[in-house]
Design a protein around this motif. Structure first.
Motif, PDB file in Angstrom:
ATOM      1  N   LEU A 263       0.819  -1.217   0.000  1.00  0.00           N
ATOM      2  CA  LEU A 263       0.000   0.000   0.000  1.00  0.00           C
ATOM      3  C   LEU A 263       0.853   1.266   0.000  1.00  0.00           C
ATOM      4  O   LEU A 263       0.403   2.317  -0.467  1.00  0.00           O
ATOM      5  N   THR A 265       3.204   2.017  -1.839  1.00  0.00           N
ATOM      6  CA  THR A 265       3.530   2.437  -3.205  1.00  0.00           C
ATOM      7  C   THR A 265       2.291   2.864  -3.991  1.00  0.00           C
ATOM      8  O   THR A 265       2.415   3.327  -5.128  1.00  0.00           O
ATOM      9  N   ILE A 266       1.116   2.707  -3.402  1.00  0.00           N
ATOM     10  CA  ILE A 266      -0.142   3.061  -4.074  1.00  0.00           C
ATOM     11  C   ILE A 266      -0.437   4.535  -3.858  1.00  0.00           C
ATOM     12  O   ILE A 266      -0.167   5.092  -2.786  1.00  0.00           O
ATOM     13  N   SER A 267      -1.033   5.187  -4.834  1.00  0.00           N
ATOM     14  CA  SER A 267      -1.352   6.611  -4.730  1.00  0.00           C
ATOM     15  C   SER A 267      -2.408   6.856  -3.657  1.00  0.00           C
ATOM     16  O   SER A 267      -3.236   5.982  -3.372  1.00  0.00           O
ATOM     17  N   ILE A 270      -6.174   6.344  -4.666  1.00  0.00           N
ATOM     18  CA  ILE A 270      -6.750   4.980  -4.595  1.00  0.00           C
ATOM     19  C   ILE A 270      -6.907   4.548  -3.146  1.00  0.00           C
ATOM     20  O   ILE A 270      -7.953   3.988  -2.756  1.00  0.00           O
ATOM     21  N   LYS A 271      -5.867   4.803  -2.308  1.00  0.00           N
ATOM     22  CA  LYS A 271      -5.948   4.370  -0.909  1.00  0.00           C
ATOM     23  C   LYS A 271      -7.114   5.015  -0.174  1.00  0.00           C
ATOM     24  O   LYS A 271      -7.731   4.393   0.698  1.00  0.00           O
ATOM     25  N   SER A 307       1.086  -4.086  -5.323  1.00  0.00           N
ATOM     26  CA  SER A 307       1.682  -2.828  -5.782  1.00  0.00           C
ATOM     27  C   SER A 307       1.766  -2.750  -7.302  1.00  0.00           C
ATOM     28  O   SER A 307       1.807  -1.655  -7.875  1.00  0.00           O
ATOM     29  N   LEU A 310      -2.838  -3.160  -8.547  1.00  0.00           N
ATOM     30  CA  LEU A 310      -3.895  -2.276  -8.030  1.00  0.00           C
ATOM     31  C   LEU A 310      -3.908  -0.902  -8.698  1.00  0.00           C
ATOM     32  O   LEU A 310      -4.992  -0.317  -8.874  1.00  0.00           O
ATOM     33  N   PRO A 311      -2.763  -0.306  -9.111  1.00  0.00           N
ATOM     34  CA  PRO A 311      -2.818   1.003  -9.787  1.00  0.00           C
ATOM     35  C   PRO A 311      -3.683   1.020 -11.049  1.00  0.00           C
ATOM     36  O   PRO A 311      -4.158   2.084 -11.454  1.00  0.00           O
ATOM     37  N   TYR A 313      -6.595   0.073 -11.306  1.00  0.00           N
ATOM     38  CA  TYR A 313      -7.984   0.371 -10.936  1.00  0.00           C
ATOM     39  C   TYR A 313      -8.359   1.812 -11.310  1.00  0.00           C
ATOM     40  O   TYR A 313      -9.488   2.080 -11.707  1.00  0.00           O
ATOM     41  N   SER A 314      -7.414   2.730 -11.199  1.00  0.00           N
ATOM     42  CA  SER A 314      -7.703   4.134 -11.524  1.00  0.00           C
ATOM     43  C   SER A 314      -8.041   4.310 -13.003  1.00  0.00           C
ATOM     44  O   SER A 314      -8.755   5.241 -13.374  1.00  0.00           O
TER      45      SER A 314
END
Length: 384
Positions: A263, A265-267, A270-271, A307, A310-311, A313-314
């Protein structure tokens, strides 16, 4: 008379060299003292005469000034001419007297080398003495300690973690601040710590705590999950929970740390949309996660590839017109939650049908076994 002279000559012969020198020194000294006394007496008389002359001249000058005002054509008096002629003689006499006076012997100067040697020994000795006296007094252990930057930890817990004792010397704390600050990080809430000193005995411990990423939920209890991957063992009062927060339904130490690392490394965009994370292992993926968003979207993604996948998804989110499931287990595709519910219902119906068929087969098998048992008992009874 001749006898007295002979006695005196005998006495002179009997005097030692030292006594002779002493007598000469005393005579010389007596002469010098007499000369000094005469000079002083002459100086006093000269001063008196000069003062009297000055008074007379001032009186005469005042009277002559009046006469000159009345008769300006008159020439200067004879006394004035004499005083002007005598002035250089008086100066010469004073200079002679100054030269005749014996000069006092100058005191010998101390070489700078000896001064520096003395200073180099005395200064360290004085400092060591003062330090020794200071360490023997109660003043050497006085410390005023203040803690700043803590919100989830108590100041006493931080002081205890630092290892600072009341009996520790203030000077020892000052010289070894970094070691004490490093000890504070043994508290799992503390990310970094620094100790600042302010004269004379004031110390400030500035700490930075780990952020709370989410909460592990077990029943009604909520346990903070720190950005270090540690799960706090003490639950939080539900009144102190924020309005929106991320919940996690598993607390395996290794999996939680891997989740927090992924998480990180996730923006933030999104978090901030994540509401809940739970394990949903499938036959193909043992570490599959089911991530529920605030808008009820669901994302299926392996924990080991969080990591990386999941990016996406945006990019998929704008294409979704209704609540959907974004499946990232093998590839990346989406379907609506309604389709998922229909599929789940169909699978449930198939499962129920299988279970009913299985149950029916078991009942038939059981009946056959019972019938077989009955036939065996009837045959046995007939034989008897």
């Amino acid at each position: 008379m001749s006898k007295d002279k002979k006695k005196e000559s005998n006495q002179k012969q009997e005097l030692s060299e030292w006594q002779k020198r002493n007598q000469e020194y005393l005579k010389k000294k007596a002469k010098e003292e007499a000369a000094l006394a005469e000079e002083k007496e002459k100086e006093k008389q000269a001063r008196k005469e000069a003062n009297s002359k000055l008074l007379e001249e001032s009186k005469k000058s005042s009277s002559e000034s009046d006469e000159e005002a009345s008769s300006p054509s008159k020439e200067p008096s004879e006394k004035e001419e004499k005083s002007q002629k005598d002035a250089p003689k008086v100066k010469e006499e004073k200079e002679k007297k100054k030269k005749e006076r014996p000069e006092k012997p100058a005191k010998p100067k101390i070489a700078p080398v000896h001064i520096w040697r003395a200073v180099s020994i005395l200064v360290p000795s004085v400092l060591v003495l003062l330090l020794s006296v200071y360490l023997l007094t109660p003043l050497s252990t006085i410390k005023n300690i203040e803690v700043k930057g803590n919100s989830n930890t108590q100041a006493d817990d931080i002081k205890q973690a630092s290892g600072i004792q009341d009996s520790d010397y203030t000077l020892a704390l000052l010289l070894d601040k970094e070691t004490y600050a490093e000890r504070i990080k043994s508290n799992h809430w503390i990310e970094s710590a620094k100790i600042n000193y302010q004269f004379p005995t004031n110390f400030t411990i500035e700490v930075k705590e780990f952020d709370i990423v989410g909460y592990y939920v077990s029943g009604e209890e909520h346990y903070p999950i720190l950005s270090s991957g540690t799960v706090e063992s003490t639950p939080v009062d539900r009144l102190n929970l924020p309005e929106t927060y991320l919940t996690v339904t598993f607390n395996d130490e290794q999996q939680v740390k891997e989740l927090i690392t992924g998480l990180s490394t996730i923006s933030e965009d999104i978090k901030s949309q994540i509401q809940k994370i739970e394990l949903a292992p499938s036959k193909a993926t043992a570490d599959l996660l089911k991530i529920t968003m605030l808008d009820t979207d669901e994302v299926l993604v392996p924990l080991s590839e969080l990591s990386k996948k999941l990016p996406y998804y945006s990019k998929i989110k704008p294409q979704l017109s209704e609540p959907s499931v974004v499946d990232m287990e093998a590839g990346v595709y989406s379907y609506t939650i309604a389709d998922k519910l229909i599929e789940e219902a169909e699978e449930k119906a198939k499962q129920e049908a299988k279970e009913a068929e299985k149950k029916k087969q078991e009942e038939e098998k059981k009946k056959q076994e019972e019938q077989g048992n009955q036939s065996q008992t009837s045959q046995q009874s007939q034989s008897h």
